[in-house]
Design a protein around this motif. Structure first.
Motif, PDB file in Angstrom:
ATOM      1  N   VAL A  81     -13.364  -3.899   6.586  1.00 31.48           N
ATOM      2  CA  VAL A  81     -12.691  -4.975   7.303  1.00 31.48           C
ATOM      3  C   VAL A  81     -13.423  -6.281   7.041  1.00 31.48           C
ATOM      4  O   VAL A  81     -14.643  -6.366   7.170  1.00 31.48           O
ATOM      5  N   ALA A 105      -7.912  -5.521  10.795  1.00 32.03           N
ATOM      6  CA  ALA A 105      -7.793  -4.181  10.236  1.00 32.03           C
ATOM      7  C   ALA A 105      -6.490  -4.021   9.452  1.00 32.03           C
ATOM      8  O   ALA A 105      -6.454  -3.390   8.390  1.00 32.03           O
ATOM      9  N   GLU A 106      -5.412  -4.606   9.968  1.00 29.51           N
ATOM     10  CA  GLU A 106      -4.134  -4.536   9.262  1.00 29.51           C
ATOM     11  C   GLU A 106      -4.220  -5.252   7.914  1.00 29.51           C
ATOM     12  O   GLU A 106      -3.708  -4.775   6.900  1.00 29.51           O
ATOM     13  N   GLY A 110      -5.528  -0.988   6.672  1.00 27.00           N
ATOM     14  CA  GLY A 110      -5.673   0.169   7.548  1.00 27.00           C
ATOM     15  C   GLY A 110      -4.722   0.115   8.722  1.00 27.00           C
ATOM     16  O   GLY A 110      -4.079  -0.896   8.988  1.00 27.00           O
ATOM     17  N   PRO A 112      -4.827   0.171  12.591  1.00 25.81           N
ATOM     18  CA  PRO A 112      -5.806   0.020  13.668  1.00 25.81           C
ATOM     19  C   PRO A 112      -5.319   0.617  14.984  1.00 25.81           C
ATOM     20  O   PRO A 112      -4.112   0.732  15.241  1.00 25.81           O
ATOM     21  N   ARG A 149      -9.879   2.664  12.710  1.00 28.54           N
ATOM     22  CA  ARG A 149      -9.016   2.312  11.582  1.00 28.54           C
ATOM     23  C   ARG A 149      -8.669   3.599  10.853  1.00 28.54           C
ATOM     24  O   ARG A 149      -9.544   4.344  10.428  1.00 28.54           O
ATOM     25  N   ASP A 150      -7.365   3.862  10.749  1.00 33.21           N
ATOM     26  CA  ASP A 150      -6.895   5.118  10.151  1.00 33.21           C
ATOM     27  C   ASP A 150      -7.533   6.323  10.830  1.00 33.21           C
ATOM     28  O   ASP A 150      -7.874   7.323  10.187  1.00 33.21           O
TER      29      ASP A 150
END
Length: 258
Positions: A81, A105-106, A110, A112, A149-150
């Motif tokens: 990130v 994060a997006e 990923g 989030p 994240r993921d």
């Protein structure tokens, strides 16, 4: 065929790391693939466990793999990130209902998510009380979250807010304080934010942090503490954050001064 002098001059663990790195870059080990186990690598390269562990640590340092506690090591499938401190707290983001971590994060590719671990009154720890300019042990509101994240935990953060500031803002006591987060709620009540100050240091994860963030023993973390200060010079939040060091790049921008 004669061996490469440069290769033979390298320590064995670096030779192993180079070989695995070449497999990752060529796609033999694809993003998301499990790295062979310690026992498999010991047998393949004819070395002791300590040499294998140093090789795996080298790959983590170069961010080619990530290790999840109890699951093993995997080829990284996404970049860290990019945490842009000069941008993440813009008022425009709050007005658009965006939370900083979720947006970052997006952008890194990923998915989030966040778990709220605790919201409620606590006695202010001495270091937090000093930053908030309240007596040690004074009642403050704590909001503790763990971010993913993921599906992988990446950071844990606890916000501390003065009780007198938040006691009449009901959204502050909800798991979801609404669009734009707690900073938007503070500004709606007239606490206009003018400055964020961050103290950052790197250290090894504690045992509790290792479990919370699914880290390998001895993994590094980024420990970041932030003050949010209003135009009136009042610190209305101190956020104590522990971040998995291999999951983030901290990006700062500041003006040159005389």
């Amino acid at each position: 065929m004669a061996s490469d002098p440069a290769s033979t001059a390298k320590p064995k663990y670096l030779q192993i790391a180079d070989d695995l790195a070449a497999q990752i870059r060529s796609g033999v080990l694809a993003p998301g693939d499990a790295v062979p186990s310690e026992a498999e690598l010991m047998e393949r390269y004819g070395v002791a466990s300590g040499t294998v562990r140093k090789a795996v640590a080298e790959l983590r340092t170069t961010q080619l793999i990530e290790t999840h506690h109890g699951r093993g090591s995997f080829v990284r499938s996404r970049p860290p990130v990019q945490r842009k401190s000069s941008d993440r707290f813009r008022r425009a983001h709050r007005l658009a209902g965006k939370a900083a971590y979720l947006a970052e994060a997006e952008q890194s590719g990923g998915v989030p998510s966040v778990n709220v671990l605790f919201v409620g009154p606590v006695d202010a720890p001495a270091d937090i009380a000093e930053r908030l300019d309240v007596p040690a042990g004074a009642k403050v509101l704590a909001r503790k979250r763990r971010y993913f994240r993921d599906g992988t935990p990446t950071e844990e953060a606890t916000s501390y807010l003065p009780w007198d500031v938040v006691k009449d803002i009901p959204e502050m006591f909800a798991e979801n304080p609404g669009g734009g987060g707690i900073y938007a709620r503070l500004e709606e009540q007239g606490h206009v934010l003018s400055e964020f100050t961050e103290t950052v240091r790197a250290r090894l994860a504690t045992k509790a942090e290792t479990g919370a963030l699914a880290l390998s023993p001895g993994a590094p973390v980024i420990h970041l503490i932030r003050n949010a200060t209003t135009a009136a010079g009042v610190v209305v939040e101190v956020c104590d954050t522990v971040m998995a060091a291999d999951q983030f790049v901290l990006d700062y921008r500041f003006a040159a001064r005389d």
